[in-house]
Design an enzyme around this catalytic site. Structure first.
Site, PDB file in Angstrom:
ATOM      1  N   HIS A   1      35.308  47.385  38.827  1.00  0.00           N
ATOM      2  CA  HIS A   1      34.328  46.457  38.218  1.00  0.00           C
ATOM      3  C   HIS A   1      33.980  45.416  39.295  1.00  0.00           C
ATOM      4  CE1 HIS A   1      31.929  44.673  35.273  1.00  0.00           C
ATOM      5  NE2 HIS A   1      32.808  44.297  34.374  1.00  0.00           N
TER       6      HIS A   1
ATOM      7  N   GLN B   1      32.085  42.070  38.456  1.00  0.00           N
ATOM      8  CA  GLN B   1      32.947  41.124  37.745  1.00  0.00           C
ATOM      9  C   GLN B   1      33.801  40.326  38.722  1.00  0.00           C
ATOM     10  OE1 GLN B   1      33.351  40.606  34.202  1.00  0.00           O
ATOM     11  NE2 GLN B   1      34.307  38.825  35.133  1.00  0.00           N
TER      12      GLN B   1
ATOM     13  N   ASP C   1      43.272  41.079  31.320  1.00  0.00           N
ATOM     14  CA  ASP C   1      42.201  41.878  30.719  1.00  0.00           C
ATOM     15  C   ASP C   1      42.818  42.612  29.525  1.00  0.00           C
ATOM     16  OD1 ASP C   1      39.809  43.210  30.257  1.00  0.00           O
ATOM     17  OD2 ASP C   1      39.968  44.550  31.978  1.00  0.00           O
TER      18      ASP C   1
ATOM     19  N   CYS D   1      37.700  38.645  32.152  1.00  0.00           N
ATOM     20  CA  CYS D   1      36.334  39.175  32.245  1.00  0.00           C
ATOM     21  C   CYS D   1      35.609  39.152  30.902  1.00  0.00           C
ATOM     22  CB  CYS D   1      36.369  40.589  32.806  1.00  0.00           C
ATOM     23  SG  CYS D   1      37.307  41.742  31.788  1.00  0.00           S
TER      24      CYS D   1
ATOM     25  N   ARG E   1      28.568  35.696  36.460  1.00  0.00           N
ATOM     26  CA  ARG E   1      28.090  37.084  36.543  1.00  0.00           C
ATOM     27  C   ARG E   1      26.604  37.088  36.899  1.00  0.00           C
ATOM     28  NH1 ARG E   1      30.588  41.168  33.813  1.00  0.00           N
ATOM     29  NH2 ARG E   1      29.138  42.429  35.028  1.00  0.00           N
TER      30      ARG E   1
END
Ligand code: CP
Ligand code: NVA
Length: 304
Positions: free
Chosen positions: A130, A133, A222, A262, A290
């Site tokens: 990711h 991110q 996460d 995230c 972001r």
């Protein structure tokens, strides 16, 4: 910078710093109401095989703010969902658009899309990585701490896409990285191999969250079950029971330790509601970034 942004392993430390500096500049321009210096009329097609709130909206708003247009393509509703090959899709979309963003399962699919696309491809999340991110996360850490080099970044939880990218991105920015995951849920070998290649003792992997959190300047976490792993949620809740970011963990970190998540968060699982709310400022700044980090990526890839 390469043609594409597929994973942080492909970026040099200088590439990452260029993205961060560009993101800071674009953020300052946007806050000041200054128009960005970017050619008008560029289009970004955004292919989604998985759900999204932040990635979809920040890319679409971001390309609009740069003077272009975003086009949403659900893979289920497009011909991809009926089996049209990714390599043909790449060759078609690059005739219409200036950039392709894709969120999907296999990293290999994104790599193949980039190989066959004449225009830049951006990875908007795969099972492996990711990158957008983690670039936003590193931007946020630099905003709060005023530096990156020498900070200790810790990740507690599943060795997933965010963990893989965090290991590579934070190490490339000169941070120390400690990861705490249960056995059987470790980060991908490609991220661990990179970490092993970094000189010094910058990287540690443990199954003890307390050891990883000690002296941390920023703690990442996460969800325990990522998109596509919903069927394993119960088994994972057991495996990750001791891997929660809570007051006991925060007490071991450095004073002023930040949290990066995230989102979406499963409060009561990977993080307590209390710790989440105490660090909501950083977490929602991270979500905002972001937008700025991805505008920087699009700016640098499309302006070339
Ligand atoms: N963090 C993140 O990628 O969020 P979305 O799944 O909402 O895009
Ligand atoms: N690891 C999570 C991140 C969501 C933004 C997932 O892949 O579902």
């Amino acid at each position: 910078m390469n043609k594409d942004l597929l994973k942080l392993l492909d970026l040099t430390s200088d590439d990452i710093l260029l993205i961060l500096d560009t993101a800071d500049a674009l953020k300052a321009q946007q806050k000041a109401g200054v128009k960005h210096d970017f050619p008008a009329g560029k289009s970004l097609v955004m292919i989604f095989s998985k759900n999204s709130t932040r990635t979809r909206v920040s890319f679409e708003a971001g390309i609009y703010q740069l003077g272009g247009q975003g086009i949403f393509l659900s893979s289920a509703e497009s011909q991809l969902g009926r089996g049209e090959p990714i390599r043909d899709t790449a060759r078609v979309l690059s005739r219409y658009c200036d950039c392709i963003m894709i969120r999907t399962y296999a990293q290999e699919e994104v790599e193949e899309l980039a190989e066959y696309s004449a225009v830049p491809v951006i990875n908007g999340l795969t099972d492996f990585a990711h990158p957008c991110q983690v670039l936003a996360d590193i931007m946020t850490i630099r905003e709060y701490k005023g530096k990156l080099e020498g900070l200790k970044a810790c990740f507690i939880g599943d060795g997933n896409n965010v963990a893989n990218s965090m290991i590579v991105g934070c190490l490339k920015c000169g941070m120390d990285v400690s990861i705490a995951c249960p056995d059987g849920y470790r980060p991908d070998a490609r991220a661990l191999d990179f970490a092993a290649s970094v000189k010094g003792n910058a990287f540690t992997l443990t199954d003890k969250p307390e050891a990883a959190a000690a002296g941390a300047d920023v703690i990442f976490t996460d969800v325990w079950a990522s998109m596509g792993q919903e069927g394993e949620a119960q088994k994972r809740r057991k495996a990750f029971f001791d891997f929660q970011v809570n007051d006991d963990i925060m007490a071991l970190a450095n004073p002023g330790c930040m949290i990066q998540h995230c989102l979406p968060a499963h409060k009561g699982e990977e993080i307590t509601e209390k710790v989440f709310e105490e660090h909501a400022g950083e977490i929602f700044d991270e979500a905002e970034n972001r937008l700025h980090a991805q505008k920087a990526i699009m700016y640098l890839l499309m302006k070339r």
